[in-house]
Write an enzyme that holds these catalytic residues in place. Structure first.
Site, PDB file in Angstrom:
ATOM      1  N   GLY A  41     -39.416  29.748 -15.357  1.00  0.00           N
ATOM      2  CA  GLY A  41     -40.876  29.687 -15.372  1.00  0.00           C
ATOM      3  C   GLY A  41     -41.594  30.964 -14.994  1.00  0.00           C
ATOM      4  O   GLY A  41     -42.753  31.156 -15.341  1.00  0.00           O
ATOM      5  N   GLU A  95     -41.936  33.871  -7.912  1.00  0.00           N
ATOM      6  CA  GLU A  95     -41.819  32.464  -8.316  1.00  0.00           C
ATOM      7  C   GLU A  95     -43.103  32.040  -9.030  1.00  0.00           C
ATOM      8  O   GLU A  95     -44.190  32.494  -8.669  1.00  0.00           O
ATOM      9  CB  GLU A  95     -41.561  31.639  -7.040  1.00  0.00           C
ATOM     10  N   ASP A  96     -42.981  31.170 -10.032  1.00  0.00           N
ATOM     11  CA  ASP A  96     -44.177  30.720 -10.740  1.00  0.00           C
ATOM     12  C   ASP A  96     -45.007  29.771  -9.888  1.00  0.00           C
ATOM     13  O   ASP A  96     -46.210  29.930  -9.752  1.00  0.00           O
ATOM     14  CB  ASP A  96     -43.808  30.061 -12.088  1.00  0.00           C
ATOM     15  N   ASP A  99     -43.935  24.071  -4.868  1.00  0.00           N
ATOM     16  CA  ASP A  99     -44.422  22.703  -4.641  1.00  0.00           C
ATOM     17  C   ASP A  99     -43.859  22.220  -3.302  1.00  0.00           C
ATOM     18  O   ASP A  99     -44.437  22.491  -2.250  1.00  0.00           O
ATOM     19  CB  ASP A  99     -43.990  21.827  -5.821  1.00  0.00           C
ATOM     20  N   LYS A 127     -48.853  24.945  -4.584  1.00  0.00           N
ATOM     21  CA  LYS A 127     -49.269  23.535  -4.429  1.00  0.00           C
ATOM     22  C   LYS A 127     -49.011  23.155  -2.981  1.00  0.00           C
ATOM     23  O   LYS A 127     -48.055  22.450  -2.674  1.00  0.00           O
ATOM     24  CB  LYS A 127     -48.349  22.661  -5.291  1.00  0.00           C
ATOM     25  N   PHE A 148     -49.884  18.565 -12.312  1.00  0.00           N
ATOM     26  CA  PHE A 148     -48.826  19.248 -13.053  1.00  0.00           C
ATOM     27  C   PHE A 148     -49.462  20.315 -13.938  1.00  0.00           C
ATOM     28  O   PHE A 148     -50.463  20.061 -14.607  1.00  0.00           O
ATOM     29  CB  PHE A 148     -48.012  18.259 -13.900  1.00  0.00           C
ATOM     30  N   ASP A 155     -43.528  25.287 -18.086  1.00  0.00           N
ATOM     31  CA  ASP A 155     -43.313  24.391 -19.222  1.00  0.00           C
ATOM     32  C   ASP A 155     -43.613  22.949 -18.892  1.00  0.00           C
ATOM     33  O   ASP A 155     -43.690  22.543 -17.726  1.00  0.00           O
ATOM     34  CB  ASP A 155     -41.861  24.490 -19.708  1.00  0.00           C
ATOM     35  N   ARG A 161     -44.865  27.136 -22.692  1.00  0.00           N
ATOM     36  CA  ARG A 161     -44.671  28.363 -21.895  1.00  0.00           C
ATOM     37  C   ARG A 161     -45.472  29.527 -22.471  1.00  0.00           C
ATOM     38  O   ARG A 161     -45.835  30.458 -21.774  1.00  0.00           O
ATOM     39  CB  ARG A 161     -43.190  28.766 -21.880  1.00  0.00           C
TER      40      ARG A 161
HETATM   41  P1  5GP Z   1     -40.206  22.887  -5.387  1.00  0.00           P
HETATM   42  O1  5GP Z   1     -38.747  23.009  -5.024  1.00  0.00           O
HETATM   43  O2  5GP Z   1     -41.081  23.851  -4.655  1.00  0.00           O
HETATM   44  O3  5GP Z   1     -40.690  21.466  -5.262  1.00  0.00           O
HETATM   45  O4  5GP Z   1     -40.324  23.150  -6.926  1.00  0.00           O
HETATM   46  C1  5GP Z   1     -40.317  24.381  -7.466  1.00  0.00           C
HETATM   47  C2  5GP Z   1     -40.063  24.294  -8.951  1.00  0.00           C
HETATM   48  O5  5GP Z   1     -40.493  23.043  -9.520  1.00  0.00           O
HETATM   49  C3  5GP Z   1     -40.871  25.357  -9.639  1.00  0.00           C
HETATM   50  O6  5GP Z   1     -40.188  26.568  -9.699  1.00  0.00           O
HETATM   51  C4  5GP Z   1     -41.056  24.738 -11.007  1.00  0.00           C
HETATM   52  O7  5GP Z   1     -39.922  24.997 -11.790  1.00  0.00           O
HETATM   53  C5  5GP Z   1     -41.124  23.245 -10.746  1.00  0.00           C
HETATM   54  N1  5GP Z   1     -42.521  22.789 -10.671  1.00  0.00           N
HETATM   55  C6  5GP Z   1     -43.192  22.331  -9.588  1.00  0.00           C
HETATM   56  N2  5GP Z   1     -44.464  22.016  -9.905  1.00  0.00           N
HETATM   57  C7  5GP Z   1     -44.608  22.291 -11.228  1.00  0.00           C
HETATM   58  C8  5GP Z   1     -45.723  22.182 -12.149  1.00  0.00           C
HETATM   59  O8  5GP Z   1     -46.835  21.769 -11.834  1.00  0.00           O
HETATM   60  N3  5GP Z   1     -45.470  22.595 -13.425  1.00  0.00           N
HETATM   61  C9  5GP Z   1     -44.259  23.055 -13.839  1.00  0.00           C
HETATM   62  N4  5GP Z   1     -44.137  23.413 -15.117  1.00  0.00           N
HETATM   63  N5  5GP Z   1     -43.197  23.167 -12.999  1.00  0.00           N
HETATM   64  C10 5GP Z   1     -43.377  22.787 -11.705  1.00  0.00           C
END
Ligand code: 5GP
Length: 173
Positions: A41, A95-96, A99, A127, A148, A155, A161
């Site tokens: 991402g 990192e994109d 969350d 987030k 989301f 994606d 993307r």
């Molecule tokens: P975490 O481990 O912080 O919960 O999640 C990180 C990963 O979850 C991000 O790098 C991404 O790949 C995915 N992710 C979390 N929220 C979103 C979102 O709103 N959109 C997308 N496309 N991916 C997300």
């Protein structure tokens, strides 16, 4: 089809990336950076960001996948890990979106085991309300709500993307 509504335009993203690049350039002045792109991402954000950074940048890539059945536990499978020597380097993870922070938590622990000189995180989207691990990006593009998002590298089931803005995705109906 799902409904997409733009939350950050290409112009707003570009301004945020320039701001982040200036902050990073100031903080790392006189040093080199090993910038690590978290695939998939982050690839567009990463390539835009490193071109806004003035100190010398070495790039490398990593890819991890959450086990879908245990996503909330933060158990991830490493699919690609940097070849670059981490030891003694000033490492910046790009990192994109953060969350829960569980994925980054695992990445950071593994990288710390390789003894970088410093380790920081730059995230385009934060987030923060979703956080389960104590991860606070050192550089943040935008704080976002618990929705989301897709576009600008992010994606939805492999799609979107290539969109130039960041969009909030609402399910059909
Ligand atoms: P975490 O481990 O912080 O919960 O999640 C990180 C990963 O979850 C991000 O790098 C991404 O790949 C995915 N992710 C979390 N929220 C979103 C979102 O709103 N959109 C997308 N496309 N991916 C997300």
């Amino acid at each position: 089809m799902e409904e997409l509504s733009e939350v950050f335009s290409p112009g707003e993203i570009s301004a945020a990336v320039k701001r982040l690049g200036a902050e990073i350039s100031r903080d790392y002045a006189g040093r080199g950076i090993l910038a690590l792109c978290v695939l998939n991402g982050s690839f567009i954000f990463f390539s835009d960001l490193i071109r806004e950074v003035t100190p010398p940048v070495e790039v490398d890539f990593l890819k991890v996948r959450s086990y879908s059945s245990t996503e909330s536990s933060g158990v991830v499978r490493v699919e690609c890990w940097p070849n670059a020597d981490i030891k003694g380097k000033d490492v910046l993870i790009v990192e994109d979106i953060v969350d829960t922070g569980l994925t980054l938590n695992v990445i950071i622990k593994r990288l710390m085991a390789e003894n970088p000189s410093t380790l920081k995180v730059c995230a385009l989207l934060d987030k923060r309300s979703g956080r389960k691990a104590e991860i606070n990006p050192d550089y943040t593009g935008f704080l976002v709500g618990d929705h989301f998002f897709a576009g600008y590298g992010l994606d939805l089931d492999g799609r979107h993307r290539n969109l130039q803005g960041v969009f909030r995705v609402r399910p059909p109906g």
